[in-house]
Scaffold this active site. Structure first.
Site, PDB file in Angstrom:
ATOM      1  N   ASP A 114       0.847  -1.190   0.000  1.00  0.00           N
ATOM      2  CA  ASP A 114       0.000   0.000   0.000  1.00  0.00           C
ATOM      3  C   ASP A 114       0.884   1.242   0.000  1.00  0.00           C
ATOM      4  O   ASP A 114       1.986   1.218  -0.572  1.00  0.00           O
ATOM      5  CB  ASP A 114      -0.934  -0.024   1.215  1.00  0.00           C
ATOM      6  CG  ASP A 114      -2.266   0.670   0.949  1.00  0.00           C
ATOM      7  OD1 ASP A 114      -2.251   1.894   0.739  1.00  0.00           O
ATOM      8  OD2 ASP A 114      -3.311   0.012   0.975  1.00  0.00           O
ATOM      9  N   HIS A 183      -3.765   6.068   3.457  1.00  0.00           N
ATOM     10  CA  HIS A 183      -4.427   4.858   2.977  1.00  0.00           C
ATOM     11  C   HIS A 183      -3.786   3.593   3.545  1.00  0.00           C
ATOM     12  O   HIS A 183      -4.478   2.693   4.047  1.00  0.00           O
ATOM     13  CB  HIS A 183      -4.381   4.847   1.447  1.00  0.00           C
ATOM     14  CG  HIS A 183      -5.291   3.850   0.797  1.00  0.00           C
ATOM     15  ND1 HIS A 183      -4.912   2.546   0.578  1.00  0.00           N
ATOM     16  CD2 HIS A 183      -6.546   3.971   0.279  1.00  0.00           C
ATOM     17  CE1 HIS A 183      -5.897   1.902  -0.036  1.00  0.00           C
ATOM     18  NE2 HIS A 183      -6.900   2.746  -0.237  1.00  0.00           N
ATOM     19  N   SER A 523     -11.209  -0.834  -0.476  1.00  0.00           N
ATOM     20  CA  SER A 523      -9.908  -0.822   0.209  1.00  0.00           C
ATOM     21  C   SER A 523     -10.064  -1.089   1.690  1.00  0.00           C
ATOM     22  O   SER A 523      -9.183  -1.674   2.328  1.00  0.00           O
ATOM     23  CB  SER A 523      -9.231   0.542   0.035  1.00  0.00           C
ATOM     24  OG  SER A 523      -8.682   0.685  -1.234  1.00  0.00           O
TER      25      SER A 523
END
Length: 735
Positions: A114, A183, A523
């Site tokens: 990620d 994220h 996600s």
């Protein structure tokens, strides 16, 4: 180099062979050394190099080359959920919780490919943790100032940016694994973050944050930069995670759109990297994509990965709009300031407040600098959703022009899909139907007025879970023979750890910071399942990645908390193309009774059925596999779901069940898809020992007077009276 730990000499020989191979085309080994920026030598045998098209074409024709793929950018697919999944209740661990069976995932290693990690987050504290498992080969390799240090919880941190530096150097924020976007921190903490009490976003969703496997070890592999992930960097991340010893690899990004067809499989890094990971015993979990609610949008559809769709939990953040005619409408927000409750404010449509230098369309979307302060000061401004302007930025535009509040109105295409955002002023988002009512009121009054109430955290929301509108749907145009997504998990308004490098709104002008943020996307759904698979690995270490996926799928739920079938956010009944086998139910998965197991050779055979050759697969298997003379039908892959995408009158598919529980007798029951006759043979399977496998056949026949309905849905259930092993059955009858 497959199936054993390669030595330093093995790696060196592989790298040298890469130089020789490319050098044979370029003209010299030195030119090859200069061109290659990654040599994959640990479990993927290959390299990444900067080549022009002619050389790449020559390499693709070389007899020793399986595939040549162009570097492309993959996109990131952007608390309460564990309680909602019955792993705890009001903070108390339930007696049958998978957490107890799995000791909270103790010593399982979860890798996250990620945007990196914010190591200072309390979710990665190693308080009370034992020494790092000796089998772990990874490290925290950052050497930059403010790089990521290791501890006994966060045991690995590596970055890969060579491809991105060639493709888009401005996207790279440094040679470090530190997360500057949020994220990666959010997804990693969702999968394996430890217990953190009193976590919230500006007071919302207050409670104890935790990951699915709170006692697992975690490792961050930064392969994404400024929201994009370059092909060669992704492959390097996969190779490193497998070599380092990860049990589970979580991947919350993918292609913008599905691959054209299965022949493109090895031109896509997640598909190729995950196959190598699976061969080496690591489970790979991927997000399904955020291109819903349209069909044929699901990505990461290879059968060796677990593909996760996004569903809601039973928590909302509602507020209320009160109009001057005393009507009320519900909105959704995480605003950080309130209007005075005893006063109604003038309401103006943003399109009526355009400055001369802006178009009406830009003004209606509340673009920064497009609203006339003289017209909006002290008023509630109605902005239209969309226009490529972040939702929070619209509120900032209203605030900068002197507006008192904002109503963000969905368009017809947005429907009922509303999201709670941490706005900088009193604000709310409303559905399309509510927006129509609002516009009617404004048109009927010469002086429309309204008020926006403070938001609250509401628990126990009925008809939960439902499917998120943004979640990508099947069928997979790339691979219609396999049902994708596999499973649904919470992915809407998920609270988890966040970077403190940027605001939780990710808007540069927003100076607020929070250790935790609320985000939505597949996600966010993906790491929920990564955490659950980590728990299964701890509780059932002998199970294969396919067995763990099967356990999750066959024990899933397809009903909401009212007992009704799961629905789309617009109220229509959802199908297996939205949720796969259903919504994940972790406590059941630890004891599924039976599983549909798949070996690496089964996947290779499946690829043979797709048209790949022995030559292709011999290279992938290090010469250990050859295609059968007559590959079986594609539909016979031993998957926990059954799909017949092009039924012409009658077809029979085979499946094989393995007993992973006590001995017992299982009987089949089924509901045939509409217009389809369905039989199962045999209807009774008797298992006398653990590990025993039994085969059965399912035959589907079309009813000619009921053709033309497209895909229809049914189910098959095997039960011994205690366990219920459920499989979706999906058929598209052509004649």
């Amino acid at each position: 180099m497959y199936g054993r730990d390669a030595s330093v000499e093995d790696h060196a020989r592989a790298t040298e062979w890469h130089h020789e191979l490319l050098g044979s085309v370029l003209g010299s080994k030195q030119m090859a050394r200069d061109a290659i920026f990654y040599s994959y030598t640990k479990n993927i045998n290959g390299f990444a190099a900067y080549l022009d098209e002619e050389v790449a074409t020559q390499m693709a024709r070389h007899p020793e080359v399986v595939t040549v793929m162009e570097s492309k950018m993959l996109k990131l697919h952007t608390t309460r959920s564990w309680d909602f999944m019955d792993m705890e209740r009001d903070g108390q661990i339930l007696p049958d919780s998978i957490w107890k069976h799995a000791k909270f995932g103790q010593n399982i290693i979860i890798a996250n490919l990620d945007s990196g990690v914010w190591p200072e987050s309390n979710s990665f504290s190693d308080e009370g943790m034992d020494e790092v498992p000796r089998r772990w080969k990874g490290s925290c390799s950052d050497s930059a100032k403010y790089g990521v240090p290791c501890n006994k919880k966060l045991i690995g941190a590596k970055y890969f940016n060579r491809d991105m530096l060639l493709s888009n150097p401005a996207a790279v924020d440094g040679n470090w694994t530190r997360d500057t976007e949020g994220h990666g921190t959010h997804t990693l903490s969702t999968a394996g973050g430890c217990f953190v009490p009193r976590a919230s976003l500006f007071g919302y969703a207050n409670g104890t944050a935790k990951g699915g496997a709170p006692r697992a070890r975690v490792a961050a592999y930064k392969v994404c930069w400024s929201g994009e992930c370059a092909t060669a960097d992704v492959l390097a991340g996969f190779e490193s995670a497998v070599h380092d010893g990860a049990d589970v690899i979580s991947v919350s990004f993918g292609q913008d759109a599905p691959l054209a067809d299965a022949s493109s499989f090895f031109h896509e890094p997640v598909t190729l990297g995950s196959l190598h990971a699976t061969i080496h015993g690591a489970s790979v979990v991927c997000s399904a994509g955020n291109s819903g609610p349209f069909e044929d949008t699901v990505v990461n559809a290879a059968p060796w990965v677990t593909t996760v769709a996004a569903s809601t939990v039973d928590r909302d953040f509602p507020n209320q709009i009160t109009l001057g005619n005393s009507a009320h409408m519900k909105g959704m927000s995480l605003e950080s300031s309130d209007l005075h409750s005893d006063k109604l404010f003038p309401v103006i449509n943003a399109s009526s407040a355009a400055l001369p230098n802006c178009t009406v369309n830009l003004a209606s979307s509340c673009a920064m600098g497009c609203l006339d302060p003289g017209k909006v000061k002290g008023k509630i401004v109605v902005c239209v959703r969309g226009g490529d302007i972040p939702r929070v930025m619209k509120g900032m535009a209203v605030l900068s022009a002197g507006g008192a509040g904002m109503i963000l109105a969905n368009g017809e295409m947005d429907g009922n899909d509303v999201e709670a955002d941490p706005h900088v002023l009193p604000a709310t988002m409303i559905t399309y139907s509510e927006a129509v009512s609002l516009y009617k009121y404004m048109a009927s009054s010469s002086e429309p007025v309204a008020n926006i109430s403070p938001s609250k955290t509401e628990l126990g929301v009925k008809n939960s879970p439902s499917m998120a509108a943004f979640s990508s749907r099947g069928p997979s145009g790339t691979l219609p023979y396999v049902l994708k997504p596999d499973i649904a998990a919470p992915g809407v308004d998920i609270l988890a750890a966040f970077t403190e490098y940027v605001s939780p709104t990710e808007v540069a002008a927003d100076k607020r910071r929070s250790e935790y943020a609320i985000m939505s996307g597949t996600s966010m759904a993906c790491p929920h399942v990564s955490g659950v698979i980590g728990l299964l690995k701890a509780a059932r270490p002998e199970w294969s990645p396919a067995a763990m996926r099967s356990a999750i799928m066959t024990t899933a739920r397809t009903q909401d908390n009212t007992g009704a079938p799961m629905r789309e956010q617009d109220g229509k009944e959802a199908t297996a193309f939205a949720y796969g086998a259903g919504n994940v139910h972790p406590n059941r998965a630890v004891d599924p009774g039976l599983v549909y197991d798949v070996t690496p050779n089964d996947y290779f055979t499946f690829l043979c059925s797709l048209g790949f050759t022995t030559k292709d697969l011999s290279r992938l298997s290090a010469g250990k596999f050859a295609c059968p003379a007559k590959p079986p039908p594609i539909e016979d892959l031993n998957y926990p779901s059954i799909v017949v995408p092009a039924l012409r009158h009658t077809m029979t598919v085979k499946r094989r069940l393995k007993n992973v529980g006590r001995f017992g007798t299982y009987r089949a029951s089924w509901r045939a898809p509409f217009g389809i006759n369905m039989t199962v043979d045999p209807t009774v399977l008797v298992f006398q020992k653990t590990g025993e496998e039994k085969e059965f056949k399912v035959t589907v026949t079309s009813q000619k007077d009921k053709l033309g309905r497209g895909y229809v849905f049914g189910k098959l259930v095997w039960s011994d009276g205690v366990h219920y092993v459920r499989s979706p059955v999906v058929v598209n009858a052509l004649d």
